[in-house]
Write an enzyme that holds these catalytic residues in place. Structure first.
Site, PDB file in Angstrom:
ATOM      1  N   SER A 246       1.946  -0.093  -7.362  1.00  0.00           N
ATOM      2  CA  SER A 246       1.601  -1.104  -6.357  1.00  0.00           C
ATOM      3  C   SER A 246       2.459  -2.355  -6.533  1.00  0.00           C
ATOM      4  O   SER A 246       3.682  -2.272  -6.456  1.00  0.00           O
ATOM      5  CB  SER A 246       0.098  -1.394  -6.429  1.00  0.00           C
TER       6      SER A 246
ATOM      7  N   ASP B  54      -2.111   5.281   3.092  1.00  0.00           N
ATOM      8  CA  ASP B  54      -1.752   4.003   2.463  1.00  0.00           C
ATOM      9  C   ASP B  54      -0.755   3.283   3.373  1.00  0.00           C
ATOM     10  O   ASP B  54       0.260   3.866   3.753  1.00  0.00           O
ATOM     11  CB  ASP B  54      -1.115   4.285   1.103  1.00  0.00           C
TER      12      ASP B  54
ATOM     13  N   HIS C 167      -4.354   4.583  -1.677  1.00  0.00           N
ATOM     14  CA  HIS C 167      -3.811   3.619  -2.621  1.00  0.00           C
ATOM     15  C   HIS C 167      -4.704   3.559  -3.860  1.00  0.00           C
ATOM     16  O   HIS C 167      -5.923   3.650  -3.777  1.00  0.00           O
ATOM     17  CB  HIS C 167      -3.740   2.242  -1.942  1.00  0.00           C
TER      18      HIS C 167
END
Length: 306
Positions: free
Chosen positions: A153, A245, A275
């Site tokens: 991320s 995502d 995610h």
């Protein structure tokens, strides 16, 4: 007025994971105070923590001025070291938040792993996060270490940015970059940002919030790697994205850019994942498969001859 249909996976394990996450970390968490966000996130991470593998040790310390945690498996199979940068939108996350993830990656790869506790926004804005990680990277490379840089991320964003900085400054020794559902600077309005705008686990509005709080210049390639003019000379990459995502197409596009510029790329899209699926690796078949593929790629990068 057309009702927005929220895209959702079908796999039972990942749906159970999402339900559990929602019980700790509400969907509108970014509307709360920073302190509250961190409390919720710490509680969520604690729920998914696990004991370290047998024989593994971890040690907290400073590399330069940056707090780190070093994981050493009982059986170290390669001198290559792994550098891990955690996710959390630059706002939440710590050495503790990804503790079990880092331990299991180190164990599976048979390599020492160093996790970086970079400073967080909004107290510290761009480029502090990148500078903290780069400080650790330079000191490790200065000792002659070979490094695989890994991030998920926001940490994936930092990892990609580090490889750009290292290339442009002539630093040698990064033998791989592993980008897991990374934020790489997409346009926020097209592709998966539109299709998955209301995806579970992370929305396009959330991504917009995290970008704004970081305060990175909009034209800075280290902060937005998709803006880099050339990917030539970057280390081999393993890029993993989740289908559900908004960041999915960042990974797709960056993989294509790297390949077009002659960089070796392994790309994997997890069809039922959302995610932050790394935390679901022990309760979702898809997440477990994705995690094993990720660890295989890391091990192969670490063991490759320079």
């Amino acid at each position: 007025m057309t009702e927005t249909i929220r895209p959702m996976p079908e796999e039972a394990g990942i749906l159970e994971f999402l339900q559990l996450c929602d019980s700790f970390y509400p969907a509108d968490a970014v509307d709360a105070s920073i302190d509250q966000q961190r409390l919720w996130y710490d509680a969520l991470c604690a729920r998914f923590d696990r004991p370290m593998p047998d024989g593994m040790t971890s040690e907290d310390g400073l590399i330069g001025t940056v707090p780190t945690r070093r994981y050493t498996p009982a059986d170290v199979l390669t001198p290559t070291k792994l550098l891990y940068l955690h996710g959390g939108g630059y706002v939440v996350g710590s050495l503790s938040s990804h503790h079990a993830i880092c331990a299991e990656i180190a164990e599976t790869a048979g390599a020492e792993l160093i996790s970086v506790d970079y400073r967080l926004a909004p107290e510290h804005v761009w480029p502090v996060q990148s500078d903290d990680a780069y400080t650790v990277l330079k000191l490790l490379l200065g000792e002659g270490d070979r490094i695989v840089v890994i991030g998920d991320s926001a940490g994936g964003n930092l990892a990609a940015g580090l490889t750009l900085r290292a290339r442009d400054e002539g630093l040698k020794g990064i033998v791989g970059q592993v980008l897991i559902y990374a934020a790489l600077g997409g346009d926020l309005v097209s592709g998966s940002y539109q299709e998955m705008a209301e995806a579970p686990g992370l929305t396009t509005a959330d991504v917009t919030y995290y970008r704004a709080i970081l305060k990175a210049p909009a034209d800075e390639p280290v902060a937005h790697p998709l803006l880099t003019r050339s990917c030539a000379g970057l280390p081999p990459a393993f890029i993993s994205v989740a289908h559900f995502d908004p960041l999915r197409d960042d990974g797709r596009l960056y993989a294509a850019r790297l390949a077009a510029d002659g960089v070796e790329v392994w790309f994997r899209e997890e069809p039922q994942m959302v995610h932050a699926w790394l935390r679901a690796r022990h309760m979702s078949d898809g997440a477990g498969q994705g995690f094993r593929a990720l660890c295989r790629a890391i091990r192969q990068m670490a063991e490759a001859e320079g």
